[in-house]
Structures are given as structure tokens and as C-alpha cells.
Design a protein around this motif. Structure first.
Motif, PDB file in Angstrom:
ATOM      1  N   GLU A   2       0.814  -1.223   0.000  1.00 46.07           N
ATOM      2  CA  GLU A   2       0.000   0.000   0.000  1.00 46.07           C
ATOM      3  C   GLU A   2       0.845   1.270   0.000  1.00 46.07           C
ATOM      4  OE1 GLU A   2      -2.439  -0.380   3.479  1.00 46.07           O
ATOM      5  OE2 GLU A   2      -0.880   0.419   4.787  1.00 46.07           O
ATOM      6  N   ASN A   3       2.079   1.176   0.485  1.00 45.07           N
ATOM      7  CA  ASN A   3       2.931   2.376   0.470  1.00 45.07           C
ATOM      8  C   ASN A   3       4.027   2.295  -0.595  1.00 45.07           C
ATOM      9  OD1 ASN A   3       1.589   3.822   2.516  1.00 45.07           O
ATOM     10  ND2 ASN A   3       2.538   2.496   4.057  1.00 45.07           N
ATOM     11  N   THR A   4       3.808   1.432  -1.583  1.00 49.72           N
ATOM     12  CA  THR A   4       4.773   1.293  -2.668  1.00 49.72           C
ATOM     13  C   THR A   4       4.376   2.236  -3.809  1.00 49.72           C
ATOM     14  OG1 THR A   4       4.926  -1.025  -2.077  1.00 49.72           O
ATOM     15  CG2 THR A   4       5.866  -0.396  -4.198  1.00 49.72           C
ATOM     16  N   LEU A   5       5.393   2.812  -4.459  1.00 53.50           N
ATOM     17  CA  LEU A   5       5.106   3.661  -5.617  1.00 53.50           C
ATOM     18  C   LEU A   5       4.498   2.805  -6.723  1.00 53.50           C
ATOM     19  CD1 LEU A   5       8.291   5.916  -5.963  1.00 53.50           C
ATOM     20  CD2 LEU A   5       6.115   6.473  -4.902  1.00 53.50           C
ATOM     21  N   ILE A   6       3.541   3.362  -7.447  1.00 56.76           N
ATOM     22  CA  ILE A   6       2.868   2.623  -8.503  1.00 56.76           C
ATOM     23  C   ILE A   6       3.874   2.137  -9.552  1.00 56.76           C
ATOM     24  CG2 ILE A   6       1.269   2.903 -10.453  1.00 56.76           C
ATOM     25  CD1 ILE A   6      -0.189   2.524  -7.870  1.00 56.76           C
ATOM     26  N   SER A   7       4.929   2.921  -9.780  1.00 57.24           N
ATOM     27  CA  SER A   7       5.905   2.535 -10.805  1.00 57.24           C
ATOM     28  C   SER A   7       6.583   1.215 -10.480  1.00 57.24           C
ATOM     29  CB  SER A   7       6.950   3.642 -10.957  1.00 57.24           C
ATOM     30  OG  SER A   7       7.571   3.895  -9.717  1.00 57.24           O
ATOM     31  N   GLU A   8       6.530   0.789  -9.202  1.00 55.71           N
ATOM     32  CA  GLU A   8       7.206  -0.458  -8.834  1.00 55.71           C
ATOM     33  C   GLU A   8       6.245  -1.640  -8.759  1.00 55.71           C
ATOM     34  OE1 GLU A   8       9.159   0.600  -5.177  1.00 55.71           O
ATOM     35  OE2 GLU A   8      10.179   2.261  -6.181  1.00 55.71           O
ATOM     36  N   ILE A   9       4.998  -1.423  -9.135  1.00 56.43           N
ATOM     37  CA  ILE A   9       3.992  -2.487  -9.053  1.00 56.43           C
ATOM     38  C   ILE A   9       3.802  -3.106 -10.444  1.00 56.43           C
ATOM     39  CG2 ILE A   9       1.530  -2.877  -8.614  1.00 56.43           C
ATOM     40  CD1 ILE A   9       1.668  -0.749  -6.447  1.00 56.43           C
ATOM     41  N   PRO A  10       3.661  -4.450 -10.538  1.00 54.81           N
ATOM     42  CA  PRO A  10       3.518  -5.088 -11.851  1.00 54.81           C
ATOM     43  C   PRO A  10       2.272  -4.616 -12.609  1.00 54.81           C
ATOM     44  CG  PRO A  10       3.751  -6.728 -10.109  1.00 54.81           C
ATOM     45  CD  PRO A  10       3.702  -5.415  -9.444  1.00 54.81           C
ATOM     46  N   LEU A  11       2.357  -4.669 -13.937  1.00 51.16           N
ATOM     47  CA  LEU A  11       1.315  -4.113 -14.802  1.00 51.16           C
ATOM     48  C   LEU A  11      -0.068  -4.694 -14.526  1.00 51.16           C
ATOM     49  CD1 LEU A  11       0.762  -2.279 -17.344  1.00 51.16           C
ATOM     50  CD2 LEU A  11       0.901  -4.378 -18.665  1.00 51.16           C
ATOM     51  N   GLY A  12      -0.140  -6.019 -14.384  1.00 53.73           N
ATOM     52  CA  GLY A  12      -1.439  -6.663 -14.177  1.00 53.73           C
ATOM     53  C   GLY A  12      -2.146  -6.108 -12.950  1.00 53.73           C
ATOM     54  N   TRP A  13      -1.395  -5.919 -11.886  1.00 56.18           N
ATOM     55  CA  TRP A  13      -1.973  -5.364 -10.656  1.00 56.18           C
ATOM     56  C   TRP A  13      -2.429  -3.943 -10.870  1.00 56.18           C
ATOM     57  CZ3 TRP A  13       1.469  -7.111  -5.936  1.00 56.18           C
ATOM     58  CH2 TRP A  13       1.391  -8.517  -5.840  1.00 56.18           C
ATOM     59  N   LYS A  14      -1.584  -3.178 -11.577  1.00 57.64           N
ATOM     60  CA  LYS A  14      -1.914  -1.771 -11.795  1.00 57.64           C
ATOM     61  C   LYS A  14      -3.275  -1.647 -12.480  1.00 57.64           C
ATOM     62  CE  LYS A  14       2.580  -0.513 -13.187  1.00 57.64           C
ATOM     63  NZ  LYS A  14       3.500   0.412 -13.837  1.00 57.64           N
ATOM     64  N   GLN A  15      -3.503  -2.529 -13.463  1.00 54.03           N
ATOM     65  CA  GLN A  15      -4.762  -2.471 -14.199  1.00 54.03           C
ATOM     66  C   GLN A  15      -5.949  -2.692 -13.248  1.00 54.03           C
ATOM     67  OE1 GLN A  15      -3.075  -2.925 -17.331  1.00 54.03           O
ATOM     68  NE2 GLN A  15      -4.668  -2.074 -18.629  1.00 54.03           N
ATOM     69  N   LYS A  16      -5.781  -3.658 -12.369  1.00 52.30           N
ATOM     70  CA  LYS A  16      -6.870  -3.955 -11.432  1.00 52.30           C
ATOM     71  C   LYS A  16      -7.066  -2.795 -10.454  1.00 52.30           C
ATOM     72  CE  LYS A  16      -5.209  -8.303 -10.979  1.00 52.30           C
ATOM     73  NZ  LYS A  16      -4.897  -9.521 -10.233  1.00 52.30           N
ATOM     74  N   ILE A  17      -5.936  -2.225 -10.009  1.00 47.61           N
ATOM     75  CA  ILE A  17      -6.033  -1.082  -9.096  1.00 47.61           C
ATOM     76  C   ILE A  17      -6.729   0.081  -9.797  1.00 47.61           C
ATOM     77  CG2 ILE A  17      -4.722   0.618  -7.773  1.00 47.61           C
ATOM     78  CD1 ILE A  17      -2.494  -1.581  -7.582  1.00 47.61           C
TER      79      ILE A  17
END
Lengths: 366, 240
Positions: free
Chosen positions: B130-145
Motif C-alpha cells: 500500500e505504500n509502494t510507488l505505482i511505478s514499482e507495481i507489476p502491470l497486471g496489478w496496476k490495471q486492477k487497481i
């Protein structure tokens, strides 16, 4: 209002998380002021020169003493013959060589006409002109002092008004401030809006209940704030490090700074309206804005010596008028009446740019 | 009429001589998953831009969530969510900050934002980042978020503009599960895609060809009508 707050907080986070932005915002102003203030200067201090004294008499020695004690020159090389002059230029970093003719003292007294030759390194014409000018002045002072030559009937006494010591930093600080404010207000704003477009977040913002003007104001506010901080930093550096006098009213000065920042911000908005990517925004602001400002605002090159057409062009730059305003207030203590024309000019340009920008944004929304 | 959340009649958009959207007429019921299909350049994005109130229509009328798309934009915008094919999260903000930001611009109160943030992170099981920058999160997760953020304010309709382009099949499947959950919650989903196989996930499908709406109906109806075995075939027949 709540949504506006959320937006501005987000903008500040963008700024403080990007190292490059931070460097431009806070490093650049200080580096530029110090650079222009200390390193890049048109004054002569301790310029190295070479001397070829063919006379070696009382008068020539007095002249050389006078030259080296003037503070402008440092006699780095004592030559013995003409042939050494060129070698001295090519090997050492001397700016100028002075040759005192044979029988200098005798000729001065008997013929009232002695010869001194000045040889300068014209591969750097500006410096060459300046050093030879300084040296000529020193030599003239010397001849008057000796009393051998009667002073001419017309005596020219020049006075450097508003900047008695002829310090170039007085010119550079307003110039640097202008450039920095342009950079932060116009370039950074245009880049940050282009970034939202490029990443597709602009669409999300437009679909959200945020009104377009709220988005724009939210984008502007952080940069307005940071520009003001920058302007104040540069002013403080100028006042306390470079001892620029402040003869005018601080409130007036800050109001003028504010006006110029607003005009630059609107320029930035206009640029962002016509560019879809960060690179395009950067290129347009660099080539279309920064370069003309640096070259034509009178900051580095005097406007009066430009070709006529460029002089007209420079008249259209708010930067040119802003530099004039800052100098008038700080150095001459000018009040609003004196700089009313310049101020009105910037205000009108700002208004025109504002109308253009609103139109351009509307076209894009339709 | 009252359970229809989108009603469009002869909706048209012209750019100069070019007609991007040509007299489309359709409606979408509440809680429906409505597939808006068509090739690239068929006018899907232009239609979505009009329905979300960022582009005004040249002629025709449309009401979204009961609000006129040209005249009642402010109310309209509060009641819809949107996720574009490009990424809609800020890479230099953390997951939590992104949620807080979108909650903020949709006018949620602080308390609402805190609760919704908790729910969202719980549902997607992302508390560890939850406190991670979006740039460090995998693409699939980003889409769901991004999708979850788009429905954070519980809009009546969410518009998804090619949400699954460039995502692997497993993530696509998971993404559609989120869409089903939202629809069960009563959120109408208006989704454009050019993956014809995704059409079978939708309750009803429309097909845009060169700015015109060539067909509309459930998957079965369309397959029957055009005597085709899948949507690819329907598309080819219509496009011809």
C-alpha cells in the motif's frame, strides 16, 4: 475546494519526488547566480600581461609601477626582445603585451612624443578591447601625472551613475532572475501539463468533476509559489553576496516579480496547449522561449548594437522590459511612475497571451 | 425508461467533413455489462468522450445517469467513472496516495476515503504494497487497481476504454471477475474492446463500423442473426 486541495497536494508530491525537477528548481538558480556573479564577468582584474621595456629609464619604470599598482594588471612576463612577444602569447596566458619604446623618458621630455605599443590577443576580441581600453586609461593618467604633457583644454570626466564600480554582476542578477523565472514558470509548467497528456491522466482528470480551470489553477499554484521563492532567493543572493544596492521599494519590486511570473506561467500554459508530449513542450520552451530570452533580452548582448529587426523583436519580449524594471527599481530607486510603461507593456502582453491560451484550450475541448 | 442509465438518440460527432460518430441510437440498462465493439478508428473513443462529457456532440441527444451530456456535465461527471486504455494512475505516487487523490477529486470526505481505501486494499489483497510507488507495481496489478480506483466513488456507470489491451489472458480473466463484481454491485459497465472474444463476457454487445452502429443485441442474438459461429465472424460480415 476539497478536490482542489487534493489536486495541489498531488502536484507538490510530483515536484518533490522528481530529482531532476528539484535540481532545476533549487540548484539551478544558485548555480547560475554564482556562475554569472563570480566567473562570467566583463571586468578586468589582475589580467596577466607581458612587458617589453626597451627604455629602462626612470619614466618607464614609473609607468610600469603605475600599471602594476592599478589592480587591473599583473605583469607576468618581463621580455627582453621583440621575438619573445609571440612566444609569450602562445605559451603563457597573457592577455596583452606592452612595448615601451627606446628612449621613452627622453622623448617624453624633449619631443613631447613618446611611443608605447600595445599588442592584444584578438582571438578573444571582447577581452582584447576591454584590456587595451583599461591600459590606455592607465597610461593617460600617467602622462598627466608626470606633468610633462600639459593637460588638454577639454577634460573628460566620466561618471558611472547607478553602478559606480561598473560591476557586471548588477546586470547579471536581474538577468539570471529573469531566466530562472521563465524556466520555472513557463517551461516547468508546460512540461507538467504535457506530462499528464502524454500519460493519459489528463483524460481522467477531464472526466472527473474537477472543472478544467481548477485543473489549470491547481497546476499553476505550486509553480507560482516556487517561482516566488526562487525570485526571493536570487534577490537575497544579489543583495548580500554581491552587494547590489536596493534603492527602491520592496513591495513594488515583488509586485513586478509577481506580474512577470504570471505572464511566464501563462506562456507555459500556451505552450502546453500546443504540445502533446513532454519532449515537445521542452523543445518549444527551450528554442522558442529560453533562447530568444537569453539572446535578445539584453541580458548578455546589448540591444542597442543588434540589427534593427532584432531590436523590434526584443521589444516584444516581456523579459526585456522586466530586466529594465528590476534594474530601475533596485539601482535607481524608480517608483511606479517611472516604470509605468514597462509594467503596462508586460500586463498587456500577459492579457493577450491569456486570451490566446483560453481560446486554444477551448478549441481542444470542443 | 427509469432503469435505463444511458439513452442515446442520433448521437453524432463531426470533425470538419469527417463524421467520427454517425447517428448512433442505443440504450443501456442499469447493472448491465455493455460491450462497445469495433475496429480501431471506428469511433468508439469519440463516442465515449461524448458520453463522459469531455467532448460536445454535433447533433443528437444523449442522457447518461439521467443527465444531458452537453448541458448537465457537472452532475454527469460526479456519477460516472472512467478508465482509459492508457494508464490512469500516477507512477510517482504510492498506491494509497493514488486512492486518496482520486477520492479527493471526486469529493469524498476524509472518513469515506479512509474506509474506501481500506476496503479496496483488502479486496485486492494488496496491504503489503500500500505504500509502494505505482511505478514499482507489476502491470497486471496496476490495471486492477486502476479499475478499482475508477469505481471508488461508486458511480452509476463506469466507462472502460480498452482496459485490457496489452495484458496477458490470465490477468484479463481476473480483470473481468472484477467487472462482474462491480456489475453485481449495481454499477453499469460500459466497456470498449477490440478483442472479439471478450464480447462473450458482456450482457449485450454493439458493433461500431465506420462511425455507425451496425448491430446491437446479446451474443446469441447476434450470432443467430448473422449466422456466425463467433464474434470474429460477425465482425467480418459487418465490416464488409
Amino acid at each position: 475546494m476539497k478536490s482542489f486541495r487534493a489536486f495541489v497536494i498531488k502536484e507538490f508530491k510530483h515536484i518533490f519526488r522528481d530529482v531532476r525537477t528539484l535540481v532545476i528548481l533549487f540548484g539551478m538558480p544558485i548555480v547560475l547566480v554564482v556562475l554569472f556573479g563570480f566567473a562570467i564577468t566583463t571586468e578586468i582584474n589582475n589580467a596577466k600581461i607581458a612587458v617589453l621595456d626597451l627604455a629602462h629609464d626612470n619614466y618607464s619604470h614609473r609607468l610600469l609601477d603605475k600599471i602594476s599598482s592599478s589592480g587591473y594588471f599583473n605583469i607576468a612576463d618581463d621580455l627582453q626582445s621583440y621575438s619573445e612577444i609571440e612566444k609569450s602569447f602562445s605559451q603563457g596566458d597573457i592577455k596583452l603585451a606592452v612595448v615601451i619604446g627606446e628612449n621613452f623618458g627622453k622623448k617624453m621630455i624633449n619631443e613631447k612624443d613618446a611611443d608605447i605599443q600595445i599588442i592584444t590577443d584578438a582571438s578573444d576580441p571582447n577581452t582584447a578591447n576591454i584590456v587595451s581600453g583599461y591600459l590606455t586609461a592607465v597610461i593617460q593618467a600617467f602622462t598627466l601625472e608626470t606633468g610633462v604633457v600639459k593637460p588638454p583644454k577639454v577634460t573628460v570626466k566620466s561618471q558611472m551613475l547607478y553602478n559606480p564600480e561598473n560591476k557586471s554582476v548588477f546586470m547579471f542578477v536581474p538577468g539570471v532572475m529573469t531566466i530562472i523565472l521563465m524556466l520555472v514558470s513557463a517551461m516547468m509548467t508546460s512540461i507538467t501539463i504535457a506530462k499528464e497528456k502524454e500519460l493519459g491522466t489528463m483524460e481522467i482528470l477531464l472526466v472527473s468533476p474537477l472543472k478544467p480551470y481548477v485543473i489549470i489553477i491547481g497546476k499553476i499554484i505550486p509553480y507560482l509559489f516556487l517561482s516566488l521563492i526562487n525570485a526571493i532567493t536570487i534577490l537575497l543572493l544579489g543583495l548580500f553576496v554581491f552587494q547590489i544596492p536596493m534603492h527602491g521599494d520592496y513591495l513594488l519590486l515583488l509586485s513586478e516579480v509577481f506580474l512577470f511570473i504570471v505572464s511566464s506561467l501563462i506562456l507555459g500554459l500556451l505552450i502546453s496547449a500546443i504540445s502533446d508530449t513532454q519532449q515537445a513542450a521542452m523543445l518549444i520552451s527551450m528554442l522558442g522561449l529560453m533562447l530568444p530570452t537569453i539572446l535578445l533580452s539584453g541580458f548578455i548582448f546589448p540591444i542597442s548594437s543588434m540589427p534593427e529587426i532584432l531590436q523590434y523583436l526584443s521589444d516584444t519580449l516581456p523579459a526585456k522590459w522586466f530586466i529594465i524594471i528590476i534594474k530601475s527599481i533596485m539601482l535607481k530607486g524608480a517608483g511606479i511612475k517611472v516604470i509605468a510603461f514597462e509594467t503596462a507593456f508586460i500586463a498587456i502582453i500577459t492579457l493577450i497571451l491569456g486570451i490566446l491560451t483560453v481560446k486554444k484550450f477551448k478549441i481542444r475541448l470542443e | 425508461m427509469d432503469n435505463k442509465v444511458i439513452v442515446a438518440k442520433d448521437l453524432t460527432k463531426k470533425f470538419g467533413n469527417f463524421t467520427a460518430v454517425d447517428h448512433i441510437t442505443f440504450d443501456v440498462k442499469q447493472g448491465e455489462i455493455f460491450g462497445f465493439l469495433g475496429a480501431n478508428g471506428a469511433g468508439k473513443t469519440t463516442a465515449i468522450k461524448m458520453l463522459t462529457g469531455i467532448l460536445s456532440s454535433t447533433s443528437g441527444i444523449a442522457k447518461v445517469a439521467g443527465y444531458d451530456i452537453n448541458k448537465e456535465r457537472n452532475e454527469l461527471k460526479k456519477n460516472i467513472g472512467y478508465m482509459s486504455q492508457k494508464f490512469s494512475l500516477y507512477e510517482d505516487l504510492t498506491l494509497k496516495e493514488n486512492i486518496r487523490f482520486y477520492g479527493g477529486i471526486y469529493g469524498l470526505t476524509k472518513k469515506q476515503i479512509v474506509t474506501k481505501t481500506g476496503e479496496l486494499i483488502e479486496r485486492l489483497r494488496l496491504s503489503h504494497i500500500e505504500n509502494t510507488l505505482i511505478s514499482e507495481i507489476p502491470l497486471g496489478w496496476k490495471q486492477k487497481i486502476a479499475f478499482s480506483v475508477a469505481i471508488l466513488h461508486h458511480p452509476k456507470i463506469v466507462f472502460l476504454d480498452e482496459p485490457t489491451s496489452g495484458v496477458d489472458p490470465i490477468t484479463r480473466r481476473q480483470f473481468w471477475n472484477l467487472i462482474y463484481e462491480a456489475a453485481e454491485d449495481g454499477i453499469t459497465v460500459f466497456v470498449t474492446t477490440h478483442y472479439m472474444d471478450e464480447a462473450e463476457y458482456c450482457d449485450r454487445i454493439s458493433m461500431m463500423v465506420q462511425g455507425k452502429m451496425k448491430a446491437i443485441g446479446s451474443l446469441h442474438e447476434l450470432l443467430e442473426k448473422y449466422n456466425a459461429k463467433d464474434m470474429d465472424e460477425v465482425f467480418l460480415k459487418l465490416a464488409r
